[in-house]
Design a protein around this motif. Structure first.
Motif, PDB file in Angstrom:
ATOM      1  N   GLY A 127       0.825  -1.200   0.000  1.00  0.00           N
ATOM      2  CA  GLY A 127       0.000   0.000   0.000  1.00  0.00           C
ATOM      3  C   GLY A 127       0.856   1.245   0.000  1.00  0.00           C
ATOM      4  N   LEU A 128       0.236   2.363   0.338  1.00  0.00           N
ATOM      5  CA  LEU A 128       0.933   3.649   0.354  1.00  0.00           C
ATOM      6  C   LEU A 128       0.653   4.357   1.668  1.00  0.00           C
ATOM      7  CD1 LEU A 128       2.573   5.847  -1.197  1.00  0.00           C
ATOM      8  CD2 LEU A 128       0.369   6.781  -1.947  1.00  0.00           C
ATOM      9  N   GLY A 129       1.717   4.711   2.380  1.00  0.00           N
ATOM     10  CA  GLY A 129       1.604   5.551   3.561  1.00  0.00           C
ATOM     11  C   GLY A 129       1.679   7.013   3.162  1.00  0.00           C
ATOM     12  N   THR A 130       0.881   7.858   3.807  1.00  0.00           N
ATOM     13  CA  THR A 130       0.761   9.245   3.337  1.00  0.00           C
ATOM     14  C   THR A 130       1.033  10.274   4.428  1.00  0.00           C
ATOM     15  OG1 THR A 130      -1.620   9.332   3.777  1.00  0.00           O
ATOM     16  CG2 THR A 130      -0.927   8.535   1.600  1.00  0.00           C
ATOM     17  N   ASN A 131       1.912   9.947   5.362  1.00  0.00           N
ATOM     18  CA  ASN A 131       2.165  10.905   6.443  1.00  0.00           C
ATOM     19  C   ASN A 131       2.856  12.178   5.947  1.00  0.00           C
ATOM     20  OD1 ASN A 131       4.539   9.292   6.022  1.00  0.00           O
ATOM     21  ND2 ASN A 131       5.379  10.101   7.928  1.00  0.00           N
ATOM     22  N   ARG A 132       3.445  12.139   4.740  1.00  0.00           N
ATOM     23  CA  ARG A 132       4.086  13.344   4.177  1.00  0.00           C
ATOM     24  C   ARG A 132       3.303  13.928   3.003  1.00  0.00           C
ATOM     25  NH1 ARG A 132       9.903  11.922   2.526  1.00  0.00           N
ATOM     26  NH2 ARG A 132       9.009   9.875   2.107  1.00  0.00           N
ATOM     27  N   ILE A 133       2.196  13.304   2.658  1.00  0.00           N
ATOM     28  CA  ILE A 133       1.365  13.812   1.561  1.00  0.00           C
ATOM     29  C   ILE A 133       0.651  15.089   1.997  1.00  0.00           C
ATOM     30  CG2 ILE A 133      -0.773  13.346   0.282  1.00  0.00           C
ATOM     31  CD1 ILE A 133       1.522  11.946  -0.992  1.00  0.00           C
ATOM     32  N   THR A 134       0.617  16.075   1.112  1.00  0.00           N
ATOM     33  CA  THR A 134      -0.124  17.300   1.379  1.00  0.00           C
ATOM     34  C   THR A 134      -1.062  17.566   0.202  1.00  0.00           C
ATOM     35  OG1 THR A 134       1.753  18.536   0.470  1.00  0.00           O
ATOM     36  CG2 THR A 134       1.609  18.351   2.878  1.00  0.00           C
ATOM     37  N   ASN A 135      -1.803  18.637   0.303  1.00  0.00           N
ATOM     38  CA  ASN A 135      -2.792  18.960  -0.729  1.00  0.00           C
ATOM     39  C   ASN A 135      -2.150  19.855  -1.790  1.00  0.00           C
ATOM     40  OD1 ASN A 135      -5.196  19.048  -2.083  1.00  0.00           O
ATOM     41  ND2 ASN A 135      -6.214  20.433  -0.648  1.00  0.00           N
ATOM     42  N   THR A 136      -1.232  19.254  -2.561  1.00  0.00           N
ATOM     43  CA  THR A 136      -0.485  19.986  -3.578  1.00  0.00           C
ATOM     44  C   THR A 136      -0.579  19.239  -4.907  1.00  0.00           C
ATOM     45  OG1 THR A 136       1.571  18.796  -3.118  1.00  0.00           O
ATOM     46  CG2 THR A 136       1.141  20.811  -1.840  1.00  0.00           C
ATOM     47  N   PRO A 137      -0.356  19.931  -6.012  1.00  0.00           N
ATOM     48  CA  PRO A 137      -0.382  19.248  -7.317  1.00  0.00           C
ATOM     49  C   PRO A 137       0.603  18.093  -7.403  1.00  0.00           C
ATOM     50  CG  PRO A 137      -0.485  21.625  -7.631  1.00  0.00           C
ATOM     51  CD  PRO A 137      -0.218  21.398  -6.170  1.00  0.00           C
ATOM     52  N   GLU A 138       1.793  18.257  -6.812  1.00  0.00           N
ATOM     53  CA  GLU A 138       2.788  17.189  -6.860  1.00  0.00           C
ATOM     54  C   GLU A 138       2.300  15.957  -6.116  1.00  0.00           C
ATOM     55  OE1 GLU A 138       4.538  21.074  -7.591  1.00  0.00           O
ATOM     56  OE2 GLU A 138       3.398  20.321  -5.858  1.00  0.00           O
ATOM     57  N   LEU A 150      -0.475   2.265 -10.755  1.00  0.00           N
ATOM     58  CA  LEU A 150       0.424   1.139 -10.507  1.00  0.00           C
ATOM     59  C   LEU A 150      -0.242   0.041  -9.667  1.00  0.00           C
ATOM     60  CD1 LEU A 150       3.715   3.130  -9.815  1.00  0.00           C
ATOM     61  CD2 LEU A 150       3.176   1.753 -11.835  1.00  0.00           C
ATOM     62  N   GLY A 151      -1.538   0.145  -9.455  1.00  0.00           N
ATOM     63  CA  GLY A 151      -2.266  -0.928  -8.776  1.00  0.00           C
ATOM     64  C   GLY A 151      -2.328  -0.816  -7.269  1.00  0.00           C
ATOM     65  N   ILE A 152      -1.832   0.269  -6.692  1.00  0.00           N
ATOM     66  CA  ILE A 152      -1.962   0.451  -5.240  1.00  0.00           C
ATOM     67  C   ILE A 152      -3.409   0.808  -4.933  1.00  0.00           C
ATOM     68  CG2 ILE A 152      -1.352   1.953  -3.301  1.00  0.00           C
ATOM     69  CD1 ILE A 152       1.470   2.112  -4.441  1.00  0.00           C
ATOM     70  N   ASN A 153      -4.050  -0.019  -4.133  1.00  0.00           N
ATOM     71  CA  ASN A 153      -5.454   0.234  -3.795  1.00  0.00           C
ATOM     72  C   ASN A 153      -5.714   0.228  -2.292  1.00  0.00           C
ATOM     73  OD1 ASN A 153      -5.145  -2.506  -3.461  1.00  0.00           O
ATOM     74  ND2 ASN A 153      -6.677  -3.090  -4.992  1.00  0.00           N
ATOM     75  N   PHE A 154      -4.627   0.362  -1.510  1.00  0.00           N
ATOM     76  CA  PHE A 154      -4.761   0.566  -0.061  1.00  0.00           C
ATOM     77  C   PHE A 154      -3.929   1.787   0.299  1.00  0.00           C
ATOM     78  CE2 PHE A 154      -3.493   0.131   4.382  1.00  0.00           C
ATOM     79  CZ  PHE A 154      -4.736  -0.055   4.982  1.00  0.00           C
ATOM     80  N   ILE A 155      -4.599   2.827   0.765  1.00  0.00           N
ATOM     81  CA  ILE A 155      -3.940   4.082   1.112  1.00  0.00           C
ATOM     82  C   ILE A 155      -4.212   4.385   2.579  1.00  0.00           C
ATOM     83  CG2 ILE A 155      -3.869   6.565   0.653  1.00  0.00           C
ATOM     84  CD1 ILE A 155      -4.687   5.908  -2.236  1.00  0.00           C
ATOM     85  N   ASP A 156      -3.135   4.602   3.313  1.00  0.00           N
ATOM     86  CA  ASP A 156      -3.247   4.814   4.754  1.00  0.00           C
ATOM     87  C   ASP A 156      -2.939   6.268   5.091  1.00  0.00           C
ATOM     88  OD1 ASP A 156      -3.244   3.533   7.637  1.00  0.00           O
ATOM     89  OD2 ASP A 156      -1.494   4.854   7.552  1.00  0.00           O
ATOM     90  N   THR A 157      -3.816   6.886   5.865  1.00  0.00           N
ATOM     91  CA  THR A 157      -3.610   8.255   6.291  1.00  0.00           C
ATOM     92  C   THR A 157      -4.037   8.395   7.756  1.00  0.00           C
ATOM     93  OG1 THR A 157      -4.068  10.573   5.739  1.00  0.00           O
ATOM     94  CG2 THR A 157      -5.894   9.011   5.424  1.00  0.00           C
TER      95      THR A 157
END
Length: 268
Positions: A24-35, A46-53
């Motif tokens: 899956g994908l951990g999103t502790n550094r994800i922000t609300n930006t275009p990047e 790429l088939g990631i279908n589990f996102i953790d926030t």
């Protein structure tokens, strides 16, 4: 011609009545930006279908970024979030849940995890509260984070627990007994900081796997993730990144061949 990269190559894992690919994908550094939006969209490609926030991440910017990029969620995408990092007061926990629902633009959270157990409030009371959220239809499944085996067993007496999220990686092994318990009871174990984290742990992970990574001619992150995938079939790694290149490197761990000899060298 290069081999296509997909999270599906890691196999699948069941979380309650959901089935997701096993990286899956951990999103502790994800922000609300275009990047960040571009990275999230690439993750789905790429088939990631589990996102953790979590409610805590980026003071809400992680949840907002996820919904801005990929809501409404389709194709079996599961977005898990957490609340209660700074206390389990019932009013506070309900407010955090409602804010997460609003930020993620959904009516029900598929997997809601208790971020931390509050030592000042009995876990039984918090579990009854989470169960009431479940009965209201606000959350579908309940998970826990940073718990002991005893706390997990206590929680299981009150409501079904489908996942546990504790810090765990090839050098941080203090939760071995919990991993074994989760394996026995088919509770998904989601290791946070799977590639190391604070206090120099990332460098320690890299050092631990460096020799094998050199022999296999792959990045150290792939060896560290592959070790987790082989440690137990109930482990669901969620490496976080802001780099599309690292995202692809992480997924290549799924097809890495780590021999039993190399696995045991890292384990023992």
């Amino acid at each position: 011609m290069s081999t296509p990269i997909s999270a599906a190559q890691a196999g699948t894992i069941s979380i309650g009545d959901f089935t997701v690919n096993r990286i899956g994908l951990g999103t502790n550094r994800i922000t609300n930006t275009p990047e960040a939006h571009d990275l999230l969209k690439r993750a789905l490609e790429l088939g990631i279908n589990f996102i953790d926030t979590a409610h805590l991440y980026g003071d809400g910017e992680s949840e907002k970024g996820i919904s801005s990029a990929i809501a409404p969620y389709g194709n079996g995408v599961v977005v898990a979030t957490k609340g209660g990092a700074n206390g389990n007061d019932p009013q506070q926990l309900r407010r955090e849940l409602e804010e997460s629902l609003e930020r993620l633009q959904i009516d029900r959270i598929d997997l809601y995890q208790l971020h931390r157990v509050d030592e000042n409030i009995p876990l039984e009371e918090t579990m009854q509260l989470l169960k009431s959220f479940q009965e209201e239809g606000l959350i579908r499944h309940i998970g826990l984070s940073e718990v002991t085996v005893d706390q997990l067993q206590l929680a299981m007496q009150i409501a079904p627990i489908v996942s546990v999220q504790n810090e765990y990686n090839v050098i941080n092994r203090k939760h071995e007994a919990l991993v074994d318990f989760c394996t026995q009871h088919q509770i998904v174990f989601i290791p946070w900081f799977p590639l190391g984290g604070l206090f120099g742990d990332t460098a320690k992970v890299e050092e631990r796997v460096a020799d094998i990574a050199r022999k296999l001619n792959v990045p150290t992150r792939q060896v560290a993730l592959k070790w987790l995938l082989q440690r137990s079939p109930i482990i669901l790694p969620i490496p976080g990144t802001l780099s599309p290149a690292h995202l692809e490197d992480n997924l290549r761990a799924a097809t890495l061949e780590l021999s039993q000899e190399n696995y045991e060298a890292l384990t023992n």
